[in-house]
Design an enzyme around this catalytic site. Structure first.
Site, PDB file in Angstrom:
ATOM      1  N   HIS A   1     -15.443  -0.054  32.632  1.00 19.93           N
ATOM      2  CA  HIS A   1     -14.105   0.419  32.244  1.00 19.93           C
ATOM      3  C   HIS A   1     -14.060   1.927  31.964  1.00 19.93           C
ATOM      4  O   HIS A   1     -13.225   2.653  32.486  1.00 19.93           O
ATOM      5  CB  HIS A   1     -13.613  -0.323  31.007  1.00 19.93           C
TER       6      HIS A   1
ATOM      7  N   LYS B   1     -16.823  -2.099  18.756  1.00 18.32           N
ATOM      8  CA  LYS B   1     -16.151  -3.274  18.195  1.00 18.32           C
ATOM      9  C   LYS B   1     -16.029  -3.102  16.693  1.00 18.32           C
ATOM     10  O   LYS B   1     -16.787  -2.358  16.076  1.00 18.32           O
ATOM     11  CB  LYS B   1     -16.957  -4.524  18.510  1.00 18.32           C
TER      12      LYS B   1
ATOM     13  N   LYS C   1     -15.788  -9.405  36.375  1.00 18.26           N
ATOM     14  CA  LYS C   1     -16.926  -8.730  35.757  1.00 18.26           C
ATOM     15  C   LYS C   1     -17.714  -9.761  34.960  1.00 18.26           C
ATOM     16  O   LYS C   1     -17.123 -10.783  34.595  1.00 18.26           O
ATOM     17  CB  LYS C   1     -16.456  -7.578  34.897  1.00 18.26           C
TER      18      LYS C   1
HETATM   19  P1  NAP Z   1     -15.143 -20.081  30.863  1.00 18.25           P
HETATM   20  O1  NAP Z   1     -14.056 -20.257  29.868  1.00 18.25           O
HETATM   21  O2  NAP Z   1     -16.527 -20.512  30.498  1.00 18.25           O
HETATM   22  O3  NAP Z   1     -14.695 -20.859  32.178  1.00 18.25           O
HETATM   23  C1  NAP Z   1     -15.587 -21.083  33.238  1.00 18.25           C
HETATM   24  C2  NAP Z   1     -14.865 -21.885  34.313  1.00 18.25           C
HETATM   25  O4  NAP Z   1     -15.790 -22.137  35.352  1.00 18.25           O
HETATM   26  C3  NAP Z   1     -14.342 -23.215  33.844  1.00 18.25           C
HETATM   27  O5  NAP Z   1     -13.113 -23.484  34.481  1.00 18.25           O
HETATM   28  C4  NAP Z   1     -15.405 -24.179  34.318  1.00 18.25           C
HETATM   29  O6  NAP Z   1     -14.789 -25.437  34.477  1.00 18.25           O
HETATM   30  C5  NAP Z   1     -15.782 -23.546  35.647  1.00 18.25           C
HETATM   31  N1  NAP Z   1     -17.109 -23.907  36.111  1.00 18.25           N
HETATM   32  C6  NAP Z   1     -18.274 -23.851  35.422  1.00 18.25           C
HETATM   33  N2  NAP Z   1     -19.297 -24.264  36.188  1.00 18.25           N
HETATM   34  C7  NAP Z   1     -18.767 -24.560  37.401  1.00 18.25           C
HETATM   35  C8  NAP Z   1     -19.313 -25.042  38.622  1.00 18.25           C
HETATM   36  N3  NAP Z   1     -20.613 -25.294  38.760  1.00 18.25           N
HETATM   37  N4  NAP Z   1     -18.472 -25.223  39.656  1.00 18.25           N
HETATM   38  C9  NAP Z   1     -17.147 -24.980  39.545  1.00 18.25           C
HETATM   39  N5  NAP Z   1     -16.577 -24.540  38.428  1.00 18.25           N
HETATM   40  C10 NAP Z   1     -17.381 -24.324  37.355  1.00 18.25           C
HETATM   41  O7  NAP Z   1     -15.284 -18.574  31.345  1.00 18.25           O
HETATM   42  P2  NAP Z   1     -14.129 -17.452  31.379  1.00 18.25           P
HETATM   43  O8  NAP Z   1     -14.115 -16.787  30.066  1.00 18.25           O
HETATM   44  O9  NAP Z   1     -12.878 -18.031  31.896  1.00 18.25           O
HETATM   45  O10 NAP Z   1     -14.751 -16.400  32.396  1.00 18.25           O
HETATM   46  C11 NAP Z   1     -14.718 -16.573  33.787  1.00 18.25           C
HETATM   47  C12 NAP Z   1     -15.249 -15.319  34.456  1.00 18.25           C
HETATM   48  O11 NAP Z   1     -14.409 -14.233  34.098  1.00 18.25           O
HETATM   49  C13 NAP Z   1     -16.650 -14.908  34.028  1.00 18.25           C
HETATM   50  O12 NAP Z   1     -17.277 -14.257  35.110  1.00 18.25           O
HETATM   51  C14 NAP Z   1     -16.387 -13.900  32.917  1.00 18.25           C
HETATM   52  O13 NAP Z   1     -17.466 -12.996  32.779  1.00 18.25           O
HETATM   53  C15 NAP Z   1     -15.170 -13.215  33.470  1.00 18.25           C
HETATM   54  N6  NAP Z   1     -14.333 -12.563  32.459  1.00 18.25           N
HETATM   55  C16 NAP Z   1     -13.715 -13.294  31.498  1.00 18.25           C
HETATM   56  C17 NAP Z   1     -12.902 -12.670  30.577  1.00 18.25           C
HETATM   57  C18 NAP Z   1     -12.180 -13.431  29.515  1.00 18.25           C
HETATM   58  O14 NAP Z   1     -11.383 -12.818  28.819  1.00 18.25           O
HETATM   59  N7  NAP Z   1     -12.388 -14.707  29.363  1.00 18.25           N
HETATM   60  C19 NAP Z   1     -12.724 -11.278  30.633  1.00 18.25           C
HETATM   61  C20 NAP Z   1     -13.359 -10.555  31.641  1.00 18.25           C
HETATM   62  C21 NAP Z   1     -14.154 -11.212  32.550  1.00 18.25           C
HETATM   63  P3  NAP Z   1     -15.592 -26.826  34.523  1.00 18.25           P
HETATM   64  O15 NAP Z   1     -16.474 -26.852  33.327  1.00 18.25           O
HETATM   65  O16 NAP Z   1     -14.494 -27.826  34.540  1.00 18.25           O
HETATM   66  O17 NAP Z   1     -16.346 -26.801  35.800  1.00 18.25           O
END
Ligand code: NAP
Length: 481
Positions: free
Chosen positions: A238, A329, A146
């Site tokens: 959700h 929140k 999401k």
């Molecule tokens: P994040 O911490 O910003 O991580 C993003 C990831 O994407 C990193 O591993 C980054 O690594 C990689 N990335 C960025 N640009 C890229 C590119 N051009 N090519 C390949 N890899 C790339 O984000 P996140 O919180 O993990 O969230 C990831 C996804 O899950 C999003 O869609 C978010 O909305 C969703 N989500 C997250 C959570 C949560 O709890 N965190 C909850 C629900 C949904 P590099 O910089 O090394 O490329």
């Protein structure tokens, strides 16, 4: 009681965004727990991918740290063996480097799954390159996180982009609420017992409340959240999914499309929500604690950190029984629950009745389980007085020490992807229908000038939300941990 673990087929799972927050907090620790549970086959491989230049060992070190931090209580004795199944390829979703290397790493004859744990703006690039480089085939699966769009138009565009490269049966749109044990139990309670289903309708149910409350503010995610708000971030996905599972008709079979067809019918039967039946709120600053507008760094922000609304389902089963949804929140406690309030008996035979309506409370967190309140006689002599008692079924009590080994939502869902079971994932038409319902509500706010109602951190939300219920002679169940 013993939790049965059935190993899944051999697989290669590529996690795009393997260095990110979600991978560190949920996906990788979850996979390790499945490894410990014996569900991950000994040859299965997990391949991390992101732009960061890491070696295989560098990725293993990062993963070790993440598991130590985010799964501190989990047995680490098999961590080295688990890490041995991991490797890493540096790939830019928008670039050309790394794809051939990834292709070489993939094995034939095993399930190929690709988890898109990256910003949604990269989903299209990943899908395109996976098919261009011949890494994904007709039986491969992609998991998308999401948010799935921010309105109907963007969700449609995203569905269309993914559909250019993958069939619907290959696309797993994750909503981790659907992976919770209690959510599946809601279906078991409804459809595997004769007790509830005959009462599960407007004739016997007075109203339904669905609450998802958090104690944290938007904190470091302020600028992202300010473009989203509670309606987009929580209600459209959700809470909508919880509403569907509560309200849907029995599917003809527990089969992915049969379940999702019934959920879709519920969304399509939702009436437009009138402005007077929605309350939006924003948490205030409290002492030294920042308020929403400080966290969002936007003093003029009109984005809601809280929303409560009254929803009507226009079908035979639910005509006249409202569903009240709320989420926010910085509230009093972190809790997610569905409360079914039944009607009172039509006539009381007791003089001093103290009669209260039966309630079925389905708790998703904390302490997953269910409570059914029933009226009994107050014990002791001195006449017939009634009291309400809960028949409590906490999964932790029912399962004893096994409860600690139950997979969390992400683990369960990833294993479902490997098994090829889409029941607990959202179908494209469901997501679009949910946006079609939410869009006019959001658009009216965005075009209007009204500011969200202020509420105190640690409260149960704005007073106006209490009035939404009081007007109907009802009250919210208290938010408590
Ligand atoms: P994040 O911490 O910003 O991580 C993003 C990831 O994407 C990193 O591993 C980054 O690594 C990689 N990335 C960025 N640009 C890229 C590119 N051009 N090519 C390949 N890899 C790339 O984000 P996140 O919180 O993990 O969230 C990831 C996804 O899950 C999003 O869609 C978010 O909305 C969703 N989500 C997250 C959570 C949560 O709890 N965190 C909850 C629900 C949904 P590099 O910089 O090394 O490329």
């Amino acid at each position: 009681m013993v939790v049965r673990t059935i190993p899944v087929e051999d697989f290669d799972l590529v996690i795009f965004g393997a260095t990110g927050d979600l991978a560190h907090r949920k996906i990788l620790p979850g996979l390790y727990r499945r490894y410990l549970a014996g569900q991950m086959p000994p040859d299965a491989r997990i391949i991390g991918a992101a732009r960061s230049e890491l070696t295989d060992d560098g990725f293993r070190d990062e993963t070790r740290k993440a598991i130590e931090e985010f799964a501190p209580k989990v047995d680490k004795s098999q961590l080295d063996a688990f890490l041995g199944q991991l490797s890493y390829v540096a790939i830019d979703a928008k670039g050309t480097g790394g794809w051939e290397q990834l292709k070489e790493r993939m094995r034939d004859g095993v399930v190929r799954a690709f988890y898109f744990s990256v910003a949604p703006s990269l989903f299209g690039d990943l899908a395109q390159r996976l098919s261009e480089y011949g890494i994904a085939d007709d039986s491969s699966r992609i998991v998308v996180e999401k948010p799935f769009g921010r309105d109907l138009e963007s969700a449609r565009a995203l569905n269309a982009t993914l559909a250019q490269h993958f069939a619907e049966k290959q696309i797993y749109r994750i909503d981790h609420y659907l992976g919770k044990e209690t959510v599946q139990n809601l279906m078991a309670v409804r459809f595997a017992n004769i007790l509830f289903e005959p009462l599960w309708n407007a004739q016997f149910v007075d109203h339904v409340q669905i609450t998802v409350s958090e104690t944290v503010g938007v904190g470091g995610r302020g600028s992202y959240y300010d473009n989203s708000g509670a309606m987009r971030d929580m209600v459209q996905n959700h809470l909508m999914q919880l509403l569907c599972l509560t309200a849907m008709e029995p599917p003809y079979h527990f089969d992915p499309d049969a379940v999702r067809d019934e959920k879709l019918k519920v969304i399509r039967a939702l009436e437009p929500v009138s402005e007077t039946e929605i309350v939006r709120g924003q948490y205030q600053a409290d002492g030294g604690d920042p308020g929403y507008i400080d966290d969002a760094e936007n003093p003029a922000s009109r984005t809601e950190s809280y929303v409560a609304l009254k929803v009507r389902i226009s079908n035979w089963r639910w005509q006249g029984t409202p569903f009240y949804l709320r989420t926010g929140k910085k509230l009093r406690a972190r809790t997610s629950e569905i409360v079914i309030t039944f009607k009172e008996p039509p006539h009381s035979i007791f003089d001093e009745s103290g009669q209260k309506a039966n309630q079925l409370v389905i708790r998703l967190q904390p302490d997953e389980g269910m409570d059914l309140t029933v009226m009994i006689k107050e014990p002791g002599p001195g006449g017939m007085r009634l009291m309400q008692v809960p028949l409590d079924m906490s999964f932790a009590d029912a399962l004893g020490t096994e409860a600690a080994d139950m997979p969390d939502a992400y683990e369960r869902l990833i294993m479902d992807v490997i098994r090829g079971n889409q029941t607990l994932f959202m179908r494209g038409d469901e997501v679009e229908a949910a946006w079609a319902w939410a869009d006019p509500i959001i658009k009216a706010w965005e075009e209007g000038k009204a500011r969200p109602e202020p509420y105190d951190p640690g409260s149960s939300g704005p007073d106006e939300a209490l009035r939404l219920m009081h007007r109907d002679n009802r009250r919210w169940r208290e938010i408590r941990a």
